[in-house]
Design an enzyme around this catalytic site. Structure first.
Site, PDB file in Angstrom:
ATOM      1  N   THR A 144       0.818  -1.215   0.000  1.00  0.00           N
ATOM      2  CA  THR A 144       0.000   0.000   0.000  1.00  0.00           C
ATOM      3  C   THR A 144       0.855   1.269   0.000  1.00  0.00           C
ATOM      4  O   THR A 144       1.873   1.353   0.688  1.00  0.00           O
ATOM      5  CB  THR A 144      -0.923   0.007   1.224  1.00  0.00           C
ATOM      6  OG1 THR A 144      -1.770  -1.133   1.171  1.00  0.00           O
ATOM      7  CG2 THR A 144      -1.773   1.254   1.269  1.00  0.00           C
ATOM      8  N   GLY A 183       2.696  -2.759   8.128  1.00  0.00           N
ATOM      9  CA  GLY A 183       2.709  -3.332   9.465  1.00  0.00           C
ATOM     10  C   GLY A 183       4.048  -3.921   9.849  1.00  0.00           C
ATOM     11  O   GLY A 183       4.801  -4.439   9.023  1.00  0.00           O
ATOM     12  N   GLU A 425      -6.740  -5.687   3.204  1.00  0.00           N
ATOM     13  CA  GLU A 425      -6.731  -6.655   2.097  1.00  0.00           C
ATOM     14  C   GLU A 425      -7.843  -6.368   1.088  1.00  0.00           C
ATOM     15  O   GLU A 425      -8.358  -7.272   0.431  1.00  0.00           O
ATOM     16  CB  GLU A 425      -6.870  -8.097   2.616  1.00  0.00           C
ATOM     17  CG  GLU A 425      -5.889  -8.489   3.699  1.00  0.00           C
ATOM     18  CD  GLU A 425      -4.456  -8.560   3.199  1.00  0.00           C
ATOM     19  OE1 GLU A 425      -4.231  -8.343   2.003  1.00  0.00           O
ATOM     20  OE2 GLU A 425      -3.558  -8.822   4.005  1.00  0.00           O
TER      21      GLU A 425
END
Length: 648
Positions: A144, A183, A425
């Site tokens: 992302t 993350g 997702e």
């Protein structure tokens, strides 16, 4: 509706978890893998949900706990390849832990390690898997960007190949190309699988994955050419150190390219084993599909926990009643049981759909068409399950009144944690569109031969014409309760909406709109089509699961639960069915009456049904005051907040 069910907890559990139970080693998997790993978690870490901790402390705790879990030596990337069901069993064990811990381990093992497993070669596996297993390196998934999330094809980070040094030169050319929400990376991460545009001799070869080191393993300092920071406060997942990352002429050796399908040889030649860039792209982002499965499993587990709390409270909380008599249990109010019990039916239907998806996703051999169908179906079900979960979590909180506001009862915790699942997702609206595009593929075949009119006449209108007096006006309870009627209603809704989408797209084309313009002009119908199909898929898989159930009494109970799911879904969409003349007003009233009768019949057994999953999916260490098995919520809440015992 005088109904008596015989509850067999073992049979009910196995029916609700068939993907992990209905195979030769089911008992071994469950009792051995799940129980042993669960016990390890209890003895090595404080694995309860974190509800009152500042973010920095939460992140540090999550990292320490993840290291402790890795020391157990149980989690291994190769398990995903060897038997994904074992990996899912481990994740089930983690479902009672703090969501941040589960998320950190999923990012590290499934997204980071799983991508290396799928896109890398044995050389990559041998080099990285031992350090992933021990968490000597901490992995992340670098897809992302600030400017692009769902539209992965348009990400802007570039990796230009330098033929002289046999390195990739990575750059973030714009502010919008900054990697965002990555993350595990802001404080502790060492490596990511970086998704970027591979530039070869000035030509853009599309999105590829490159293993990219972020920090020095000894000093843990960020390497030169990389800027990194924390994404700031979040509404959930506060134990995850999400990062923004930028690159400036950062060099990575050629061997870090995940080159199972696309490679640059030692002589500098670029080759791709796949026939089209589109197929390479689909393989490159393949780990998102397994991730979407996990984002179906997570909300279902949250519903198990919170619905059990809501039901337990409803069966013990008394409020109002006849003068001079004991107050009534709130479960006996129609406003309660006609809301809670359809939630229970939806939960069971979602479990059946989840299990069917697990089985389909793990099929050893499959065609490209079958794979496309599976991936598209997962997208729709993921979006639908998450959408309904958030609606139900809010309702369940309010059904527990002021007690539901307490963080100790975990409604707020799960609401915040699960909210993130709606866009992780893949955003729901985008995933619905992915499914709709697949569902229109049948139309494309017909369009080539006979155009939109021929398709609608030959394939749709004949079916839609079954909205005749028999279907519209038959109000007998046996017929309204029949699986035939439910399936017909769901199928009718899907085909009706699909025909509307086709007609609108055709009309837009006649107005000289581009495909993108016509698609966006029809977008609301496109999304409704995907929702209608997802409900149809869930219903069909539920009927199949019930037929496979060997125990007659359990099969009878499950059948009534799915009837309740179907009818409550139809009732929720009465406006559609009435506007399409599929239902008469009398039949609509009869459906509402049937729902009430099903709820009354199921109500005495609701706690037994939800608790059939309790011992295996919900850790008692959650210590939810409203959900304790003895039902004494007053004393459990009082003890939790320090109310002294009465002296009188």
């Amino acid at each position: 509706m005088d109904v008596k069910y015989i509850i067999n907890k073992v049979q009910l559990y196995q029916a609700r978890n068939s993907a992990l139970c209905n195979h030769d080693k089911a008992r071994y998997f469950f009792f051995q893998y799940y129980k042993e790993f669960s016990q390890l978690l209890k003895t090595h870490i404080d694995n309860r949900p974190v509800i009152d901790m500042v973010s920095e402390e939460h992140k540090a705790k999550t990292h320490r706990d993840a290291l402790e879990v890795c020391k157990m030596g149980v989690l291994d990337v190769r398990v995903i390849q060897k038997d994904p069901k074992i990996f899912l069993s481990y994740l089930t064990s983690l479902s009672g832990c703090d969501i941040s811990l589960m998320a950190k381990l999923v990012i590290h093992f499934q997204l980071f390690g799983g991508t290396i497993l799928e896109l890398g070669t044995e050389e990559h596996h041998n080099k990285y898997f031992p350090d992933i297993k021990s968490m000597k390196i901490v992995g992340g998934f670098g897809m992302t960007e600030m400017g692009h999330g769902s539209n992965v094809r348009q990400i802007e980070t570039v990796a230009e190949y330098d033929h002289n040094t046999k390195e990739f030169i990575i750059n973030s050319p714009t502010r919008s190309s900054t990697k965002f929400w990555i993350g595990n990376m802001a404080k502790y991460g060492t490596h990511i699988v970086l998704f970027c545009r591979l530039i070869y001799k000035g030509e853009d070869k599309g999105v590829h994955g490159i293993i990219t080191q972020i920090r020095d393993l000894d000093s843990r300092k960020v390497l030169a050419g990389i800027e990194i920071g924390d994404c700031g406060p979040k509404i959930g997942w506060n134990g995850i150190d999400n990062a923004w990352i930028r690159f400036t002429n950062y060099r990575v050796p050629k061997e870090n390219l995940l080159n199972r399908f696309a490679n640059i040889s030692d002589s500098g030649e670029y080759t791709c084993q796949l026939s089209t860039p589109g197929k390479l792209f689909q393989v490159t982002i393949s780990q998102l599909v397994f991730g979407r499965l996990l984002y179906i499993c997570g909300p279902i587990k949250a519903l198990v926990v919170t619905l059990r709390t809501g039901l337990t409270y409803a069966f013990n909380r008394r409020q109002f009643g006849e003068k001079g008599k004991k107050e009534d249990l709130i479960i006996n109010y129609p406003s309660h049981y006609q809301a809670l019990l359809p939630m229970l039916s939806h939960l069971v239907a979602f479990e059946f759909a989840r299990d069917s998806i697990i089985e389909r996703l793990l099929e050893p051999k499959t065609t490209d068409e079958r794979l496309d169908e599976t991936n598209s179906t997962i997208s729709g079900v993921k979006a639908l399950v998450n959408e309904y979960t958030m609606i139900y979590l809010n309702k369940l909180r309010t059904f527990c009144g002021g007690n539901g506001v307490s963080s100790y009862n975990l409604f707020g915790y799960y609401r915040n944690e699960m909210d993130i699942f709606q866009t992780a997702e893949g955003d729901g609206a985008v995933l619905y569109q992915q499914l709709s595009k697949f569902l229109l593929s049948e139309y494309k075949k017909w369009y080539k031969k006979e155009g939109v009119t021929g398709y609608i006449i030959k394939e749709v209108q004949t079916f839609l014409a079954t909205s005749n007096p028999m279907y519209t006006h038959t109000r007998s309870i046996p017929y309204i309760l029949s699986n035939e009627f439910h399936h017909h209603a769901f199928l009718y809704r899907f085909e009706r909406v699909r025909s509307t989408v086709i007609e609108k797209l055709s009309h837009s084309k006649s107005k000289k709109m581009t495909f993108l313009q016509s698609w966006n002009d029809s977008l609301l119908y496109v999304i409704e089509m995907a929702k209608a199909y997802s409900h149809l898929y869930i219903l069909e898989q539920s009927h199949l699961a019930i037929r496979r159930c060997q125990d007659p009494s359990t099969r009878n109970l499950l059948n009534d639960l799915i009837k309740l799911y179907a009818l409550s879904n139809i009732e929720h969409d009465f406006a559609f069915f009435r506007n399409c003349n599929f239902l008469s007003s009398g039949k609509a009233l009869a459906i509402s009456d049937a729902i009430k009768e099903l709820c009354i019949g199921i109500k005495p057994y609701a706690l037994q049904i939800i608790n059939s999953d309790y011992n295996v999916l919900i850790d008692p260490l959650l210590n939810i005051p409203l959900a304790n098995l003895d039902g004494d919520y007053i004393n459990h809440m009082a003890d939790r907040v320090g109310v002294p015992k009465a002296n009188l």
